[in-house]
Design a protein around this motif. Structure first.
Motif, PDB file in Angstrom:
ATOM      1  N   PRO A 353     -16.244  -1.571  -2.890  1.00 32.91           N
ATOM      2  CA  PRO A 353     -16.477  -0.729  -1.713  1.00 32.91           C
ATOM      3  C   PRO A 353     -15.371  -0.866  -0.686  1.00 32.91           C
ATOM      4  CG  PRO A 353     -17.734  -2.727  -1.520  1.00 32.91           C
ATOM      5  CD  PRO A 353     -17.033  -2.804  -2.848  1.00 32.91           C
ATOM      6  N   GLY A 354     -15.206   0.202   0.103  1.00 30.74           N
ATOM      7  CA  GLY A 354     -14.262   0.149   1.214  1.00 30.74           C
ATOM      8  C   GLY A 354     -12.847  -0.082   0.735  1.00 30.74           C
ATOM      9  N   SER A 355     -12.008  -0.438   1.674  1.00 33.57           N
ATOM     10  CA  SER A 355     -10.603  -0.750   1.346  1.00 33.57           C
ATOM     11  C   SER A 355     -10.130  -1.860   2.271  1.00 33.57           C
ATOM     12  CB  SER A 355      -9.718   0.487   1.510  1.00 33.57           C
ATOM     13  OG  SER A 355      -9.744   0.959   2.828  1.00 33.57           O
ATOM     14  N   GLY A 356      -9.556  -2.873   1.719  1.00 37.31           N
ATOM     15  CA  GLY A 356      -9.076  -3.982   2.521  1.00 37.31           C
ATOM     16  C   GLY A 356      -7.695  -3.701   3.083  1.00 37.31           C
ATOM     17  N   GLY A 357      -7.245  -4.601   3.945  1.00 40.44           N
ATOM     18  CA  GLY A 357      -5.914  -4.445   4.511  1.00 40.44           C
ATOM     19  C   GLY A 357      -4.855  -4.710   3.452  1.00 40.44           C
ATOM     20  N   GLY A 358      -3.762  -3.932   3.468  1.00 37.52           N
ATOM     21  CA  GLY A 358      -2.686  -4.123   2.508  1.00 37.52           C
ATOM     22  C   GLY A 358      -3.124  -3.789   1.111  1.00 37.52           C
ATOM     23  N   ASP A 359      -2.838  -4.683   0.182  1.00 39.59           N
ATOM     24  CA  ASP A 359      -3.154  -4.470  -1.223  1.00 39.59           C
ATOM     25  C   ASP A 359      -4.451  -5.155  -1.638  1.00 39.59           C
ATOM     26  OD1 ASP A 359      -0.796  -3.040  -1.525  1.00 39.59           O
ATOM     27  OD2 ASP A 359       0.365  -4.853  -2.005  1.00 39.59           O
ATOM     28  N   VAL A 360      -5.210  -5.691  -0.689  1.00 33.67           N
ATOM     29  CA  VAL A 360      -6.435  -6.409  -1.009  1.00 33.67           C
ATOM     30  C   VAL A 360      -7.527  -5.428  -1.390  1.00 33.67           C
ATOM     31  CG1 VAL A 360      -8.164  -8.016  -0.178  1.00 33.67           C
ATOM     32  CG2 VAL A 360      -5.775  -8.264   0.527  1.00 33.67           C
ATOM     33  N   THR A 361      -8.208  -5.698  -2.479  1.00 34.66           N
ATOM     34  CA  THR A 361      -9.317  -4.865  -2.946  1.00 34.66           C
ATOM     35  C   THR A 361     -10.591  -5.688  -2.930  1.00 34.66           C
ATOM     36  OG1 THR A 361      -7.830  -3.586  -4.367  1.00 34.66           O
ATOM     37  CG2 THR A 361     -10.178  -3.459  -4.835  1.00 34.66           C
ATOM     38  N   SER A 362     -11.677  -5.042  -2.493  1.00 37.31           N
ATOM     39  CA  SER A 362     -12.970  -5.715  -2.446  1.00 37.31           C
ATOM     40  C   SER A 362     -13.636  -5.644  -3.813  1.00 37.31           C
ATOM     41  CB  SER A 362     -13.880  -5.055  -1.411  1.00 37.31           C
ATOM     42  OG  SER A 362     -13.296  -5.108  -0.123  1.00 37.31           O
ATOM     43  N   TYR A 363     -14.197  -6.776  -4.226  1.00 36.44           N
ATOM     44  CA  TYR A 363     -14.953  -6.832  -5.481  1.00 36.44           C
ATOM     45  C   TYR A 363     -16.331  -7.434  -5.178  1.00 36.44           C
ATOM     46  CZ  TYR A 363     -10.691  -5.881  -8.131  1.00 36.44           C
ATOM     47  OH  TYR A 363      -9.550  -5.300  -8.641  1.00 36.44           O
ATOM     48  N   ILE A 364     -17.357  -6.718  -5.593  1.00 39.12           N
ATOM     49  CA  ILE A 364     -18.725  -7.157  -5.308  1.00 39.12           C
ATOM     50  C   ILE A 364     -19.528  -7.150  -6.603  1.00 39.12           C
ATOM     51  CG2 ILE A 364     -20.861  -6.666  -4.045  1.00 39.12           C
ATOM     52  CD1 ILE A 364     -19.174  -5.249  -1.949  1.00 39.12           C
ATOM     53  N   ASN A 365     -20.203  -8.249  -6.839  1.00 36.01           N
ATOM     54  CA  ASN A 365     -21.175  -8.331  -7.937  1.00 36.01           C
ATOM     55  C   ASN A 365     -22.508  -7.837  -7.368  1.00 36.01           C
ATOM     56  OD1 ASN A 365     -21.882  -8.961 -10.584  1.00 36.01           O
ATOM     57  ND2 ASN A 365     -22.640 -10.977  -9.999  1.00 36.01           N
ATOM     58  N   ALA A 366     -22.671  -6.522  -7.270  1.00 30.52           N
ATOM     59  CA  ALA A 366     -23.648  -5.921  -6.371  1.00 30.52           C
ATOM     60  C   ALA A 366     -25.052  -5.811  -6.951  1.00 30.52           C
ATOM     61  CB  ALA A 366     -23.176  -4.528  -5.949  1.00 30.52           C
ATOM     62  N   ILE A 367     -25.997  -5.771  -6.024  1.00 29.47           N
ATOM     63  CA  ILE A 367     -27.380  -5.385  -6.333  1.00 29.47           C
ATOM     64  C   ILE A 367     -27.460  -3.863  -6.196  1.00 29.47           C
ATOM     65  CG2 ILE A 367     -29.786  -5.525  -5.590  1.00 29.47           C
ATOM     66  CD1 ILE A 367     -29.156  -8.281  -4.438  1.00 29.47           C
ATOM     67  N   GLN A 368     -27.872  -3.197  -7.237  1.00 29.44           N
ATOM     68  CA  GLN A 368     -28.010  -1.736  -7.186  1.00 29.44           C
ATOM     69  C   GLN A 368     -29.451  -1.369  -6.823  1.00 29.44           C
ATOM     70  OE1 GLN A 368     -26.394   0.536 -10.547  1.00 29.44           O
ATOM     71  NE2 GLN A 368     -28.218   1.857 -10.455  1.00 29.44           N
ATOM     72  N   THR A 369     -29.601  -0.374  -5.953  1.00 20.83           N
ATOM     73  CA  THR A 369     -30.927   0.048  -5.514  1.00 20.83           C
ATOM     74  C   THR A 369     -30.997   1.561  -5.419  1.00 20.83           C
ATOM     75  OG1 THR A 369     -32.556  -0.086  -3.729  1.00 20.83           O
ATOM     76  CG2 THR A 369     -30.255  -0.186  -3.088  1.00 20.83           C
ATOM     77  N   ASP A 370     -32.211   2.080  -5.561  1.00 17.80           N
ATOM     78  CA  ASP A 370     -32.400   3.523  -5.376  1.00 17.80           C
ATOM     79  C   ASP A 370     -32.925   3.845  -3.975  1.00 17.80           C
ATOM     80  OD1 ASP A 370     -34.999   2.640  -5.533  1.00 17.80           O
ATOM     81  OD2 ASP A 370     -35.649   4.126  -6.999  1.00 17.80           O
ATOM     82  N   ALA A 371     -33.033   2.842  -3.097  1.00 15.42           N
ATOM     83  CA  ALA A 371     -33.368   3.123  -1.700  1.00 15.42           C
ATOM     84  C   ALA A 371     -32.278   3.998  -1.098  1.00 15.42           C
ATOM     85  CB  ALA A 371     -33.508   1.829  -0.907  1.00 15.42           C
ATOM     86  N   ALA A 372     -32.678   4.964  -0.296  1.00 17.85           N
ATOM     87  CA  ALA A 372     -31.710   5.900   0.269  1.00 17.85           C
ATOM     88  C   ALA A 372     -30.736   5.172   1.187  1.00 17.85           C
ATOM     89  CB  ALA A 372     -32.443   7.000   1.034  1.00 17.85           C
ATOM     90  N   ILE A 373     -29.445   5.181   0.795  1.00 17.74           N
ATOM     91  CA  ILE A 373     -28.368   4.593   1.602  1.00 17.74           C
ATOM     92  C   ILE A 373     -27.308   5.665   1.795  1.00 17.74           C
ATOM     93  CG2 ILE A 373     -26.565   2.840   1.666  1.00 17.74           C
ATOM     94  CD1 ILE A 373     -28.366   1.010   0.075  1.00 17.74           C
ATOM     95  N   ASN A 374     -26.928   5.877   3.033  1.00 20.46           N
ATOM     96  CA  ASN A 374     -25.961   6.909   3.379  1.00 20.46           C
ATOM     97  C   ASN A 374     -24.885   6.309   4.266  1.00 20.46           C
ATOM     98  OD1 ASN A 374     -27.086   9.735   2.446  1.00 20.46           O
ATOM     99  ND2 ASN A 374     -28.851   8.593   3.233  1.00 20.46           N
ATOM    100  N   PRO A 375     -23.772   7.051   4.486  1.00 23.96           N
ATOM    101  CA  PRO A 375     -22.756   6.560   5.419  1.00 23.96           C
ATOM    102  C   PRO A 375     -23.387   6.206   6.760  1.00 23.96           C
ATOM    103  CG  PRO A 375     -21.938   8.478   4.237  1.00 23.96           C
ATOM    104  CD  PRO A 375     -23.375   8.326   3.853  1.00 23.96           C
ATOM    105  N   GLY A 376     -23.124   5.004   7.239  1.00 23.18           N
ATOM    106  CA  GLY A 376     -23.761   4.482   8.441  1.00 23.18           C
ATOM    107  C   GLY A 376     -24.723   3.357   8.133  1.00 23.18           C
ATOM    108  N   ASN A 377     -25.218   3.309   6.876  1.00 23.50           N
ATOM    109  CA  ASN A 377     -26.048   2.184   6.434  1.00 23.50           C
ATOM    110  C   ASN A 377     -25.217   0.930   6.177  1.00 23.50           C
ATOM    111  OD1 ASN A 377     -28.443   4.263   5.010  1.00 23.50           O
ATOM    112  ND2 ASN A 377     -29.036   2.360   6.032  1.00 23.50           N
ATOM    113  N   SER A 378     -23.926   1.078   6.027  1.00 24.40           N
ATOM    114  CA  SER A 378     -23.064  -0.060   5.686  1.00 24.40           C
ATOM    115  C   SER A 378     -23.229  -1.200   6.675  1.00 24.40           C
ATOM    116  CB  SER A 378     -21.600   0.385   5.666  1.00 24.40           C
ATOM    117  OG  SER A 378     -21.373   1.252   4.582  1.00 24.40           O
TER     118      SER A 378
END
Length: 528
Positions: A353-378
């Motif tokens: 998700p998102g974008s880090g500064g410079g060449d850094v990339t975010s990696y998340i071992n995420a929990i996936q959900t079907d709860a409604a999440i929209n921009p602003g929920n971050s």
């Protein structure tokens, strides 16, 4: 309106009544006789008897003996006696009021009137002081419920033989009939209203719609409403004015009593040249400062100078299973204090998700959900049914081909596991930065097979690093991590980053067609 004491009064003698098939007693007149007119001393009495015979046949009451009785009064059908018996049985079956001769003092059962006070009900009568009902009765008669032989013409009636008294009797019987009809109408009205009250539950005092009783708004512990009510005061809306970088809106939540707030890095990364404003649940706003942020884990910690804030408790994400019910809280599309629900639909989903500064990339071992999440929920919390935070909402899936500025919830949202968020938040609060575990290898991103292949370059394995110590060679294909199957390079990266520095893990590699299990201890990335 005619005078009831004189049947036919006001009607011309030569007027003919309408032929309607209904016998109108008030308009009936004697039928002309063809026999000779009687003469002698008894002529007037004989004439009266003959004239009254018509009324004896069609009047409401008929004597059982006397000159007005037809010759065959004992006939089983069509006789006056049979009619009288049928009428008596009918009245007895419905218990109507009847006329009983005699002075007051008859038994008190039913209704009766004082013969000296016509129209006044005795105690216990319907409509009187006893709560009953009464109507005017002729003088000398008591109205009561009885099964005895009825009224005029009954044995012992002193008025049965007198034609003149029979005329008066007909007037009294007319009053009685009117009274009986009135009682029947009243009974029908009372019965109809009572039936309506029973069938429709009519509430005469007002509306029949139910009103909420005491405690109607209470919710049981563990319900979504109860959890939301507890969590909402701890969830904030974050507004970032990034100057030339633009503005951003996201969510966050209080994690301790010192005013620390956890959110996503990509929510606040544009605030280096701008301001961050935190909007509390009660609408108050506070200026916030960045305590620390980590682009690799896409997490950041803010701080506000506001005492008395209630923190949310971080729960163990390692205990979460697919199908668990979850609650997302935040400010989607700027709509603060929004609550949505769903389930955990997948675990260990590698996302960036998102974008880090410079060449850094975010990696998340995420929990996936079907709860409604929209921009602003971050940055907002993902709660379990105990009200504990099991994840930090960070990303949503986007339909392939859609631009980065479009898209909303399609039932695929992702949250950073709380175990990872806790470790990172503690490090950011303590040192302002977070450490990342590594194994010390370079991966071949062009590999198309299953697993993560170590580059075949000689420098692919860091000398003295965890992988080198464990015996990993350039060209090895890593197919398992801690007993879990590895299919892609990203899956290996997020699996490693989900662990803590110093953890000992088992790596499964494929080399020359053979699978080998290697153990190693994770070390901190020297560049973090």
């Amino acid at each position: 309106m005619t005078n009831e004491s004189t049947p036919g009064a006001g009607i011309p003698r030569d007027a003919q009544p309408d032929e309607t098939g209904i016998i109108d007693l008030e308009h009936t007149r004697p039928v002309p006789r063809t026999e000779a007119t009687p003469s002698g001393p008894d002529a007037q009495e004989q004439s009266d008897a003959r004239d009254d015979a018509w009324f004896d046949v069609f009047g409401p009451e008929h004597p059982t003996q006397g000159p007005g009785v037809p010759a065959r009064a004992d006939e089983a059908w069509g006789s006056d006696r049979a009619d009288a018996l049928a009428e008596q049985a009918h009245r007895a079956s419905y218990a109507p009021p009847v006329i009983a001769s005699g002075a007051p003092g008859a038994d008190g059962a039913g209704m009766q009137q004082d013969p000296t006070q016509p129209g006044q009900a005795a105690p216990g009568a319907i409509g009187g002081s006893g709560g009953g009902f009464a109507w005017p009765a002729p003088s000398g008669a008591a109205v009561t419920f009885r099964d005895a032989p009825v009224g005029p013409g009954a044995p012992g009636d002193p008025d049965a033989a007198s034609p003149t008294r029979r005329r008066r009797r007909r007037s009294r019987s007319g009053l009685l009939v009117a009274g009986v009809v009135g009682l029947c109408l009243l009974s029908g009205l009372v019965g109809g209203v009572a039936g309506q009250l029973l069938d429709d539950r009519v509430n005469l005092a007002g509306s029949t719609l139910p009103e909420p009783g005491p405690g109607a708004t209470d919710r049981p512990a563990g319900s979504i409403a109860s959890i939301a009510a507890t969590a909402l005061p701890s969830v904030v809306t974050i507004k970032v004015d990034g100057g030339a970088e633009g503005a951003a809106t996201g969510s966050g939540f209080v994690i301790d009593a010192k005013g620390h707030i956890l959110t996503n890095n990509h929510v606040v990364e544009g605030a280096a040249a701008g301001d961050i404003e935190v909007v509390l649940s009660n609408g108050d706003t506070e200026k916030a400062t960045i305590v620390g942020r980590d682009a690799s884990y896409d997490l950041a910690v803010l701080k506000v100078s506001r005492p008395g804030l209630t923190p949310l408790q971080l729960g163990p994400s390692s205990k979460v299973v697919v199908g668990d019910q979850v609650i997302a809280v935040g400010a989607p599309l700027g709509l603060d204090q929004t609550v949505t629900t769903g389930i955990v639909s997948a675990l260990n989903r590698p996302v960036t998700p998102g974008s880090g500064g410079g060449d850094v990339t975010s990696y998340i071992n995420a929990i996936q959900t079907d709860a409604a999440i929209n921009p602003g929920n971050s940055g907002g919390p993902l709660l379990d049914l105990n009200g504990k935070v099991i994840g930090v909402n960070s990303a949503i899936a986007r339909v392939p081909g859609a631009s980065g500025t479009t898209g909303g919830s399609i039932g695929l949202g992702f949250a950073i596991p709380s175990d990872q968020a806790r470790r990172t938040a503690d490090q950011l609060i303590s040192t302002g930065k977070a450490t990342h575990p590594i194994i010390g290898v370079q991966l071949d991103q062009t590999f198309s097979g299953e697993g993560a292949q170590v580059s075949d370059k000689s420098t692919a394995v860091t000398v003295g690093g965890p992988a080198d110590k464990a015996g990993v060679k350039p060209g090895d294909v890593i197919t398992g991590f801690e007993g879990k199957r590895i299919r892609t390079p990203d899956q290996l990266i997020v699996s490693i980053r989900s662990r803590a520095v110093g953890d000992t893990v088992t790596l499964t590699v494929k080399r020359d067609g053979k699978q080998i299990d290697l153990q190693m201890t994770l070390e901190a990335d020297p560049d973090s």
